[in-house]
Design a protein around this motif. Structure first.
Motif, PDB file in Angstrom:
ATOM      1  N   VAL A   1      48.383 -22.436   5.934  1.00  0.00           N
ATOM      2  CA  VAL A   1      48.680 -23.670   5.218  1.00  0.00           C
ATOM      3  C   VAL A   1      49.705 -24.506   5.977  1.00  0.00           C
ATOM      4  O   VAL A   1      49.619 -25.729   6.005  1.00  0.00           O
ATOM      5  CB  VAL A   1      49.197 -23.349   3.800  1.00  0.00           C
ATOM      6  CG1 VAL A   1      49.735 -24.586   3.109  1.00  0.00           C
ATOM      7  CG2 VAL A   1      48.085 -22.736   2.975  1.00  0.00           C
ATOM      8  N   LEU A   2      50.669 -23.858   6.633  1.00  0.00           N
ATOM      9  CA  LEU A   2      51.743 -24.591   7.298  1.00  0.00           C
ATOM     10  C   LEU A   2      51.259 -25.561   8.375  1.00  0.00           C
ATOM     11  O   LEU A   2      51.716 -26.698   8.411  1.00  0.00           O
ATOM     12  CB  LEU A   2      52.762 -23.609   7.886  1.00  0.00           C
ATOM     13  CG  LEU A   2      53.689 -22.949   6.866  1.00  0.00           C
ATOM     14  CD1 LEU A   2      54.590 -21.948   7.569  1.00  0.00           C
ATOM     15  CD2 LEU A   2      54.525 -23.973   6.143  1.00  0.00           C
ATOM     16  N   PRO A   3      50.352 -25.172   9.277  1.00  0.00           N
ATOM     17  CA  PRO A   3      49.932 -26.142  10.297  1.00  0.00           C
ATOM     18  C   PRO A   3      49.158 -27.334   9.721  1.00  0.00           C
ATOM     19  O   PRO A   3      49.111 -28.387  10.340  1.00  0.00           O
ATOM     20  CB  PRO A   3      49.038 -25.331  11.232  1.00  0.00           C
ATOM     21  CG  PRO A   3      49.428 -23.923  11.021  1.00  0.00           C
ATOM     22  CD  PRO A   3      49.846 -23.848   9.588  1.00  0.00           C
TER      23      PRO A   3
ATOM     24  N   VAL B   1      55.696 -32.324   8.228  1.00  0.00           N
ATOM     25  CA  VAL B   1      56.933 -31.577   8.414  1.00  0.00           C
ATOM     26  C   VAL B   1      57.132 -31.270   9.890  1.00  0.00           C
ATOM     27  O   VAL B   1      56.183 -31.135  10.652  1.00  0.00           O
ATOM     28  CB  VAL B   1      56.931 -30.266   7.599  1.00  0.00           C
ATOM     29  CG1 VAL B   1      56.873 -30.546   6.126  1.00  0.00           C
ATOM     30  CG2 VAL B   1      55.810 -29.362   8.014  1.00  0.00           C
ATOM     31  N   GLU B   2      58.383 -31.149  10.274  1.00  0.00           N
ATOM     32  CA  GLU B   2      58.690 -30.829  11.659  1.00  0.00           C
ATOM     33  C   GLU B   2      58.649 -29.315  11.851  1.00  0.00           C
ATOM     34  O   GLU B   2      58.559 -28.549  10.900  1.00  0.00           O
ATOM     35  CB  GLU B   2      60.074 -31.361  12.003  1.00  0.00           C
ATOM     36  CG  GLU B   2      60.173 -32.863  11.889  1.00  0.00           C
ATOM     37  CD  GLU B   2      61.589 -33.359  12.091  1.00  0.00           C
ATOM     38  OE1 GLU B   2      62.478 -32.527  12.336  1.00  0.00           O
ATOM     39  OE2 GLU B   2      61.799 -34.564  11.979  1.00  0.00           O
ATOM     40  N   ALA B   3      58.744 -28.895  13.085  1.00  0.00           N
ATOM     41  CA  ALA B   3      58.679 -27.466  13.391  1.00  0.00           C
ATOM     42  C   ALA B   3      59.851 -26.720  12.762  1.00  0.00           C
ATOM     43  O   ALA B   3      59.683 -25.604  12.246  1.00  0.00           O
ATOM     44  CB  ALA B   3      58.661 -27.255  14.896  1.00  0.00           C
ATOM     45  N   GLY B   4      61.025 -27.303  12.768  1.00  0.00           N
ATOM     46  CA  GLY B   4      62.201 -26.669  12.168  1.00  0.00           C
ATOM     47  C   GLY B   4      62.029 -26.453  10.675  1.00  0.00           C
ATOM     48  O   GLY B   4      62.430 -25.420  10.137  1.00  0.00           O
ATOM     49  N   ASP B   5      61.437 -27.428  10.002  1.00  0.00           N
ATOM     50  CA  ASP B   5      61.185 -27.293   8.570  1.00  0.00           C
ATOM     51  C   ASP B   5      60.190 -26.177   8.294  1.00  0.00           C
ATOM     52  O   ASP B   5      60.348 -25.403   7.349  1.00  0.00           O
ATOM     53  CB  ASP B   5      60.655 -28.607   7.989  1.00  0.00           C
ATOM     54  CG  ASP B   5      61.676 -29.722   8.027  1.00  0.00           C
ATOM     55  OD1 ASP B   5      62.887 -29.403   8.088  1.00  0.00           O
ATOM     56  OD2 ASP B   5      61.277 -30.889   7.995  1.00  0.00           O
ATOM     57  N   ALA B   6      59.154 -26.085   9.114  1.00  0.00           N
ATOM     58  CA  ALA B   6      58.146 -25.048   8.927  1.00  0.00           C
ATOM     59  C   ALA B   6      58.740 -23.664   9.152  1.00  0.00           C
ATOM     60  O   ALA B   6      58.459 -22.730   8.401  1.00  0.00           O
ATOM     61  CB  ALA B   6      56.974 -25.283   9.870  1.00  0.00           C
ATOM     62  N   ILE B   7      59.573 -23.531  10.181  1.00  0.00           N
ATOM     63  CA  ILE B   7      60.198 -22.235  10.458  1.00  0.00           C
ATOM     64  C   ILE B   7      61.138 -21.840   9.338  1.00  0.00           C
ATOM     65  O   ILE B   7      61.146 -20.693   8.899  1.00  0.00           O
ATOM     66  CB  ILE B   7      60.926 -22.282  11.818  1.00  0.00           C
ATOM     67  CG1 ILE B   7      59.913 -22.413  12.947  1.00  0.00           C
ATOM     68  CG2 ILE B   7      61.801 -21.057  12.021  1.00  0.00           C
ATOM     69  CD1 ILE B   7      60.526 -22.694  14.292  1.00  0.00           C
ATOM     70  N   SER B   8      61.943 -22.777   8.859  1.00  0.00           N
ATOM     71  CA  SER B   8      62.870 -22.451   7.778  1.00  0.00           C
ATOM     72  C   SER B   8      62.117 -22.115   6.489  1.00  0.00           C
ATOM     73  O   SER B   8      62.521 -21.201   5.756  1.00  0.00           O
ATOM     74  CB  SER B   8      63.845 -23.598   7.537  1.00  0.00           C
ATOM     75  OG  SER B   8      63.157 -24.752   7.112  1.00  0.00           O
ATOM     76  N   LEU B   9      61.029 -22.791   6.221  1.00  0.00           N
ATOM     77  CA  LEU B   9      60.219 -22.476   5.047  1.00  0.00           C
ATOM     78  C   LEU B   9      59.635 -21.069   5.156  1.00  0.00           C
ATOM     79  O   LEU B   9      59.665 -20.291   4.195  1.00  0.00           O
ATOM     80  CB  LEU B   9      59.096 -23.498   4.890  1.00  0.00           C
ATOM     81  CG  LEU B   9      58.123 -23.266   3.724  1.00  0.00           C
ATOM     82  CD1 LEU B   9      58.853 -23.390   2.400  1.00  0.00           C
ATOM     83  CD2 LEU B   9      56.986 -24.256   3.803  1.00  0.00           C
ATOM     84  N   PHE B  10      59.144 -20.714   6.339  1.00  0.00           N
ATOM     85  CA  PHE B  10      58.595 -19.384   6.548  1.00  0.00           C
ATOM     86  C   PHE B  10      59.668 -18.310   6.377  1.00  0.00           C
ATOM     87  O   PHE B  10      59.433 -17.282   5.737  1.00  0.00           O
ATOM     88  CB  PHE B  10      57.977 -19.295   7.945  1.00  0.00           C
ATOM     89  CG  PHE B  10      57.428 -17.941   8.270  1.00  0.00           C
ATOM     90  CD1 PHE B  10      56.285 -17.483   7.644  1.00  0.00           C
ATOM     91  CD2 PHE B  10      58.070 -17.118   9.171  1.00  0.00           C
ATOM     92  CE1 PHE B  10      55.780 -16.227   7.924  1.00  0.00           C
ATOM     93  CE2 PHE B  10      57.574 -15.863   9.465  1.00  0.00           C
ATOM     94  CZ  PHE B  10      56.424 -15.423   8.834  1.00  0.00           C
ATOM     95  N   LEU B  11      60.869 -18.547   6.907  1.00  0.00           N
ATOM     96  CA  LEU B  11      61.949 -17.573   6.763  1.00  0.00           C
ATOM     97  C   LEU B  11      62.373 -17.406   5.313  1.00  0.00           C
ATOM     98  O   LEU B  11      62.653 -16.285   4.862  1.00  0.00           O
ATOM     99  CB  LEU B  11      63.144 -17.985   7.622  1.00  0.00           C
ATOM    100  CG  LEU B  11      62.941 -17.864   9.133  1.00  0.00           C
ATOM    101  CD1 LEU B  11      64.153 -18.406   9.874  1.00  0.00           C
ATOM    102  CD2 LEU B  11      62.674 -16.430   9.523  1.00  0.00           C
TER     103      LEU B  11
END
Length: 59
Positions: free
Chosen positions: A18-20, A25-35
């Motif tokens: 779903v994230l891609p 959203v930027e890459a930083g937002d996606a990484i923080s959401l995943f964490l």
């Protein structure tokens, strides 16, 4: 019924798919959401473990 690790793997893979799709959203937002999702799942597992130990009278 599938095992718990298999269910967690399915959930994580579906979230990664779903994230891609969300390009706003930027890459930083996606990484923080995943964490945050990983931390939430870990927290739920910890709470279930504590509950199970209390229920069995081990704590």
């Amino acid at each position: 019924m599938t095992s718990v690790p298999a269910q967690l793997f399915i959930v994580l893979v579906s979230l990664l798919l779903v994230l891609p799709a969300v390009e706003a959203v930027e890459a930083g937002d996606a990484i923080s959401l995943f964490l945050v999702e990983v931390l939430c799942i870990t927290s739920i597992c910890v709470c279930l473990g504590v509950y199970a130990r209390k229920r069995n009278g081990e704590v």
